[in-house]
Design a protein around this motif. Sequence first.
Motif, mmCIF file in Angstrom:
data_model
loop_
_atom_site.group_PDB
_atom_site.id
_atom_site.type_symbol
_atom_site.label_atom_id
_atom_site.label_comp_id
_atom_site.label_asym_id
_atom_site.label_seq_id
_atom_site.Cartn_x
_atom_site.Cartn_y
_atom_site.Cartn_z
ATOM 1 N N PHE A 92 -1.227 -5.339 -2.728
ATOM 2 C CA PHE A 92 -1.574 -4.573 -1.533
ATOM 3 C C PHE A 92 -1.008 -5.291 -0.313
ATOM 4 C CE2 PHE A 92 -5.191 -7.391 -2.372
ATOM 5 C CZ PHE A 92 -5.343 -8.027 -1.149
ATOM 6 N N GLN A 114 2.861 -4.518 8.417
ATOM 7 C CA GLN A 114 2.387 -4.718 7.054
ATOM 8 C C GLN A 114 3.072 -5.935 6.410
ATOM 9 O OE1 GLN A 114 0.164 -2.192 5.130
ATOM 10 N NE2 GLN A 114 -0.362 -2.249 7.300
ATOM 11 N N PRO A 137 3.252 -7.833 2.612
ATOM 12 C CA PRO A 137 2.856 -7.723 1.200
ATOM 13 C C PRO A 137 2.158 -8.996 0.720
ATOM 14 C CG PRO A 137 5.209 -8.143 1.372
ATOM 15 C CD PRO A 137 4.720 -7.919 2.773
ATOM 16 N N THR A 138 1.188 -8.810 -0.169
ATOM 17 C CA THR A 138 0.502 -9.938 -0.797
ATOM 18 C C THR A 138 0.909 -10.020 -2.260
ATOM 19 O OG1 THR A 138 -1.439 -8.725 -1.631
ATOM 20 C CG2 THR A 138 -1.473 -9.404 0.689
#
Length: 342
Positions: A59, A52, A54-55
Amino acid sequence: MSEPAGPPWPHRVAVLVLDGVLPLDMGIPVQVFTTPQDSPYRLRLCGREPGQVPTTAGFAVTVEAGPEALREADTVVVPGYAPHRRELPAGILGALADCHARGQRLVSICTGAFALAAAGVLDGRTATTHWRYAEELAARHPAVRVDPRVLYVDEGQVLTSAGVAAGIDLCLHLVRRDLGAAAANRVARTLVAAPHREGGQAQYISRPLPGDRPGAGTALGATREWALARLHEPLTVRRLAVHAHLTPRTFARHFLAETGTTPLRWLLAARIDRARELLESSGLGVDQIAERCGMGTAANLRTHFRRAVGTSPSAYRAAFAAPGGAGRPSGGGRAVAGGSGR
């Protein structure tokens, strides 16, 4: 500037997703290089490590690979990220520098230029970024020649763009460089993207236009569409202005505000683009193509075509008019089109 040989097919694109990636900047290469479904590009998302990322929108995005994926790519795209002032991991910067040393194509969108600069990839080159951060990029990396005015800069192996929409322009420019004008225009139509804009067009208008009516200067799209259908005819600023129901002077001001270029420069770019499509898709002679594009004579077309594209119409046709594959090189055909677009 001479162009390198065309890329191998399928062409592998790695999008480097850094922490705090700008979602739209990341989405641009994903959309452009996977449209249509039979696109010859093969795209992967990679990051500092699989998982994952992060943006800036709150999200996270899942990436399938770490920086080792960069080694396998033909083109590496670095979207914008925030905060762009932070120091990036040495492993990421080293991987980008290694890509450059191996001759892979490196592309940045918006603040992604800070990553390329930190890796030393932009030293001695002209580059751009979002106009808001151009002065900072120049101050932090004095070995980089920063041009804050343009939409994108094509230096062959290394390409940089301004913010957001300019990333679309740059990615479409890459498709045009790799596959020809017809393929790029098909992608643009699918994405409902703006017509082809050259890299040297202005990023923005820095001051208001005196005497403009509120809301004016935002509805010249119909006039541009009208002109595109009549490129074979003599088109002047006055004639375009009459269609837009404006005076020539007011029309020229609004046109510059809306497109970042002048009406005559826009017309020339549109005519060259039409010539590229006809060279790819028809068996017309250069004199016939010159007439259909409104360039007058074959000699005039050759002069402007070489200046804009960096090669002759006949060489362009040999590279891109592949039997049974409009706009796509066949058998490893060489892509000779491209250049700085400036």
